[in-house]
Design a protein around this motif. Sequence first.
Motif, PDB file in Angstrom:
ATOM      1  N   ALA A  13       5.009  -7.480  -3.577  1.00 21.78           N
ATOM      2  CA  ALA A  13       4.170  -8.145  -4.577  1.00 21.78           C
ATOM      3  C   ALA A  13       2.893  -8.707  -3.950  1.00 21.78           C
ATOM      4  CB  ALA A  13       4.949  -9.270  -5.257  1.00 21.78           C
ATOM      5  N   GLN A  14       2.862  -8.783  -2.613  1.00 28.09           N
ATOM      6  CA  GLN A  14       1.660  -9.258  -1.928  1.00 28.09           C
ATOM      7  C   GLN A  14       0.490  -8.319  -2.242  1.00 28.09           C
ATOM      8  OE1 GLN A  14       1.480 -12.086  -0.319  1.00 28.09           O
ATOM      9  NE2 GLN A  14       3.660 -12.533  -0.459  1.00 28.09           N
ATOM     10  N   PRO A  15      -0.735  -8.841  -2.310  1.00 28.06           N
ATOM     11  CA  PRO A  15      -1.866  -8.010  -2.724  1.00 28.06           C
ATOM     12  C   PRO A  15      -2.283  -6.944  -1.721  1.00 28.06           C
ATOM     13  CG  PRO A  15      -2.621 -10.201  -2.079  1.00 28.06           C
ATOM     14  CD  PRO A  15      -1.113 -10.253  -2.122  1.00 28.06           C
ATOM     15  N   TYR A  16      -1.944  -7.121  -0.434  1.00 30.83           N
ATOM     16  CA  TYR A  16      -2.377  -6.171   0.587  1.00 30.83           C
ATOM     17  C   TYR A  16      -1.158  -5.593   1.298  1.00 30.83           C
ATOM     18  CZ  TYR A  16      -6.452  -8.942  -0.449  1.00 30.83           C
ATOM     19  OH  TYR A  16      -7.435  -9.621  -1.118  1.00 30.83           O
ATOM     20  N   HIS A  17      -1.156  -4.271   1.478  1.00 30.77           N
ATOM     21  CA  HIS A  17      -0.024  -3.574   2.074  1.00 30.77           C
ATOM     22  C   HIS A  17      -0.455  -2.913   3.382  1.00 30.77           C
ATOM     23  CE1 HIS A  17       2.337  -3.095  -1.977  1.00 30.77           C
ATOM     24  NE2 HIS A  17       1.908  -4.328  -1.772  1.00 30.77           N
ATOM     25  N   GLU A  59      -0.967   8.178   2.198  1.00 30.32           N
ATOM     26  CA  GLU A  59      -1.909   7.083   2.449  1.00 30.32           C
ATOM     27  C   GLU A  59      -2.110   6.165   1.255  1.00 30.32           C
ATOM     28  OE1 GLU A  59      -6.268   8.342   2.370  1.00 30.32           O
ATOM     29  OE2 GLU A  59      -5.260  10.286   2.484  1.00 30.32           O
ATOM     30  N   GLU A  60      -1.680   6.613   0.057  1.00 28.95           N
ATOM     31  CA  GLU A  60      -1.938   5.833  -1.147  1.00 28.95           C
ATOM     32  C   GLU A  60      -1.268   4.465  -1.091  1.00 28.95           C
ATOM     33  OE1 GLU A  60      -1.302   9.081  -1.312  1.00 28.95           O
ATOM     34  OE2 GLU A  60      -3.243   9.763  -2.078  1.00 28.95           O
ATOM     35  N   GLY A  61      -2.033   3.430  -1.434  1.00 28.30           N
ATOM     36  CA  GLY A  61      -1.484   2.088  -1.554  1.00 28.30           C
ATOM     37  C   GLY A  61      -1.561   1.239  -0.315  1.00 28.30           C
ATOM     38  N   SER A  89      -8.780   9.030   4.033  1.00 33.17           N
ATOM     39  CA  SER A  89      -9.525   7.802   4.346  1.00 33.17           C
ATOM     40  C   SER A  89      -9.194   7.365   5.773  1.00 33.17           C
ATOM     41  CB  SER A  89      -9.171   6.702   3.340  1.00 33.17           C
ATOM     42  OG  SER A  89      -9.441   7.108   2.022  1.00 33.17           O
ATOM     43  N   LYS A  90      -9.733   8.094   6.733  1.00 32.45           N
ATOM     44  CA  LYS A  90      -9.370   7.855   8.132  1.00 32.45           C
ATOM     45  C   LYS A  90      -9.846   6.500   8.652  1.00 32.45           C
ATOM     46  CE  LYS A  90      -8.560  12.534   9.809  1.00 32.45           C
ATOM     47  NZ  LYS A  90      -8.223  13.100   8.512  1.00 32.45           N
ATOM     48  N   GLU A  91     -10.780   5.868   7.914  1.00 36.32           N
ATOM     49  CA  GLU A  91     -11.219   4.530   8.326  1.00 36.32           C
ATOM     50  C   GLU A  91     -10.106   3.499   8.188  1.00 36.32           C
ATOM     51  OE1 GLU A  91     -12.040   4.913   3.930  1.00 36.32           O
ATOM     52  OE2 GLU A  91     -12.306   6.179   5.706  1.00 36.32           O
ATOM     53  N   LYS A  92      -9.031   3.836   7.445  1.00 41.00           N
ATOM     54  CA  LYS A  92      -7.898   2.920   7.293  1.00 41.00           C
ATOM     55  C   LYS A  92      -6.884   3.059   8.425  1.00 41.00           C
ATOM     56  CE  LYS A  92      -7.894   2.681   2.217  1.00 41.00           C
ATOM     57  NZ  LYS A  92      -7.029   2.863   1.009  1.00 41.00           N
ATOM     58  N   ASP A 251      -5.084   3.664  -5.319  1.00 42.30           N
ATOM     59  CA  ASP A 251      -4.558   2.640  -4.420  1.00 42.30           C
ATOM     60  C   ASP A 251      -4.779   1.266  -5.042  1.00 42.30           C
ATOM     61  OD1 ASP A 251      -7.273   2.143  -4.089  1.00 42.30           O
ATOM     62  OD2 ASP A 251      -7.382   2.993  -2.069  1.00 42.30           O
ATOM     63  N   ASP A 252      -4.781   0.217  -4.213  1.00 38.21           N
ATOM     64  CA  ASP A 252      -4.904  -1.149  -4.720  1.00 38.21           C
ATOM     65  C   ASP A 252      -6.239  -1.400  -5.425  1.00 38.21           C
ATOM     66  OD1 ASP A 252      -2.413  -1.835  -3.902  1.00 38.21           O
ATOM     67  OD2 ASP A 252      -3.047  -2.869  -2.074  1.00 38.21           O
TER      68      ASP A 252
END
Length: 301
Positions: A13-17, A59-61, A89-92, A251-252
Amino acid sequence: MEVAKPFEVNTSAQPYHVLVATQGSTYKDTVVQLIIEKLRENPVYIKVVDVSALPDLTEEGWAAMVILHTWEYSKPQPNARAFVDDVRSKEKLIVLSTSGEGTYTLKEVDGISSASQLSDASEKAEEITKRIKQLLTKNKSIMETKVKYDVKKISWPEKTFVTKRETVAFDSLSNFFTKNYDAIYENLQKAGIQPSDPPCAIYYKIDEEKKETELAAAVPVQGKVPDIKGFGKLTIPPSTVITTTYYGPYDDGMRPAYAAMEEYLNENKLTRELMIEEYLSDPMIEKDTSKWQTNIYFIVK
């Protein structure tokens, strides 16, 4: 190399995964624990898995994806290599490569190298944590950008879909959609039936605690549709819906669009019955994720 034991920190439930894929070793275990200590008090959900689980993940999410792997015989760990290749999105990505020489890195990403010396575990953990926080800050900035979502109430005509309905784990959604859209389109083609509109996802239930959703991959059709073995048919009668349009990756970043929809529901005292996403962009053709168009619909009463 030992298999790393999977575990989670905080709730989804946290906003960032943040995803951490690693291998079992004293050095990597130490680095991972130091990263978690530095992030635990932040509003972050952390999922730790062994690199052998990467073929089942997408990579999604994820706001950030951390991979710790060992080069053997001058080659990167195969699952790590394949996952990095597949990520758009390799920057992630934050990739720590260990080797005897301590010099190997994957060239496609801004990698970190190490010789697996415990004396540098704290330094490497600090560097990885710094990069994670930079990605979280960027993600937060994107999420908090005041995009104006125009939510409208419209009338929907009757629609019929060929569907595949299942309960699917969040991290398996991409594979579910790819497999079932391909199968539905193949069967429609064999039956001589043309889709009437872009593909959709129909969401029935979302269980944040179990990290799974009951949904259907759905392709709209018109006219009489024969039964297709292994697939269902769903006809939604003429309905009132609210809708908005989102541009971006799956994603988010979609959260503000959904927040606008929920706000409209509350302000107008409406009840949501079904949630539908309509995908107007083909990721195999349009590589720029910022241009992916998704129409979001809530069937309401």
